[in-house]
Design a protein around this motif. Structure first.
Motif, PDB file in Angstrom:
ATOM      1  N   GLU A  79     -30.604 -52.441 -19.244  1.00 37.28           N
ATOM      2  CA  GLU A  79     -30.662 -51.336 -20.203  1.00 37.28           C
ATOM      3  C   GLU A  79     -29.446 -50.845 -20.635  1.00 37.28           C
ATOM      4  OE1 GLU A  79     -32.285 -49.686 -22.620  1.00 37.28           O
ATOM      5  OE2 GLU A  79     -33.698 -48.478 -21.495  1.00 37.28           O
ATOM      6  N   ILE A  80     -29.556 -50.113 -21.684  1.00 36.32           N
ATOM      7  CA  ILE A  80     -27.905 -49.509 -22.362  1.00 36.32           C
ATOM      8  C   ILE A  80     -27.482 -48.784 -21.389  1.00 36.32           C
ATOM      9  CG2 ILE A  80     -29.304 -47.492 -23.135  1.00 36.32           C
ATOM     10  CD1 ILE A  80     -27.433 -48.107 -25.887  1.00 36.32           C
ATOM     11  N   VAL A  81     -26.047 -48.786 -21.052  1.00 36.05           N
ATOM     12  CA  VAL A  81     -25.680 -47.833 -20.066  1.00 36.05           C
ATOM     13  C   VAL A  81     -25.517 -46.689 -20.610  1.00 36.05           C
ATOM     14  CG1 VAL A  81     -23.711 -47.861 -18.567  1.00 36.05           C
ATOM     15  CG2 VAL A  81     -24.700 -50.223 -18.998  1.00 36.05           C
ATOM     16  N   PHE A  82     -26.036 -45.685 -20.116  1.00 33.06           N
ATOM     17  CA  PHE A  82     -25.927 -44.250 -20.610  1.00 33.06           C
ATOM     18  C   PHE A  82     -24.713 -43.663 -20.036  1.00 33.06           C
ATOM     19  CE2 PHE A  82     -30.504 -45.192 -21.655  1.00 33.06           C
ATOM     20  CZ  PHE A  82     -30.580 -44.798 -22.981  1.00 33.06           C
ATOM     21  N   LEU A  83     -24.658 -43.667 -18.578  1.00 34.35           N
ATOM     22  CA  LEU A  83     -23.485 -43.068 -17.857  1.00 34.35           C
ATOM     23  C   LEU A  83     -23.052 -44.012 -16.952  1.00 34.35           C
ATOM     24  CD1 LEU A  83     -25.771 -39.964 -16.835  1.00 34.35           C
ATOM     25  CD2 LEU A  83     -24.037 -40.084 -18.548  1.00 34.35           C
TER      26      LEU A  83
END
Length: 190
Positions: A79-83
């Protein structure tokens, strides 16, 4: 030669404190994984690849096992790395952040990655999959944003509005001729 990619967005997953990588599935998510097995068991799937995140693997694992196959985890399908440190972004922060990221593809949260970076890594991996498994039917266990970015690379109709209308789980069958998207069709009926 046609190659079919089945984008399988993971089922419902609990948003609790902890780590994005280890979030599993809710009871509904597990039931939906069984429905996915029933929907796709007669499609003639050759190969199963997935994000390394537990919820994505669990969503397609029953189907893979029922066909005597393994799920191969590809790190660049995450998944897109948000944090940083794979921390979970709260629901209250998630949608405003995603909207900002789609409107400014180079924006990222502190310690996270941008839409541009995520799309580049996931498309590079998808192109490798299309080359390595040419002529096959491949299930990809994925996430909403990553699925949207991969599909959007080939057809601009797959954008933020599309993402916001998808469900957990969701399934899209993409037909490719080499690296050209011929057709994408939704299979999941929510």
């Amino acid at each position: 030669m046609k190659t079919f990619i089945y984008m399988v967005r993971h089922g419902e997953s609990p948003k609790t404190d902890g780590n994005e990588r280890t979030r599993g599935l809710t009871d509904k998510g597990r039931l939906d994984a069984h429905i996915i097995t029933e929907l796709l068991k007669d499609e003639g799937i050759d190969t199963f690849v997935s994000s390394p995140y537990e919820r994505a693997i669990l969503t397609i694992e029953e189907l893979a096992r029922s066909l005597g196959k393994e799920v191969l985890a590809f790190e660049d399908l995450r998944e897109i790395v948000f944090l940083s440190d794979d921390k979970i972004l709260s629901e209250q922060e998630l949608y405003p952040s995603v909207k900002k990221m789609f409107s400014d593809p180079d924006f990222s949260l502190p310690g996270g990655e941008s839409i541009t970076i995520c799309q580049n890594r996931s498309i590079a991996t998808l192109k490798k999959i299309l080359k390595k498994y040419k002529g096959q039917k491949v299930v990809i266990g994925t996430h909403g944003a990553v699925m949207t970015l991969m599909m959007g690379y080939f057809d601009s109709q797959y954008d933020l509005d599309f993402l916001l209308k998808t469900s957990k789980p969701d399934i899209y069958r993409m037909e490719f001729n080499e690296e050209v998207l011929v057709e994408a069709k939704r299979i999941w009926k929510s």
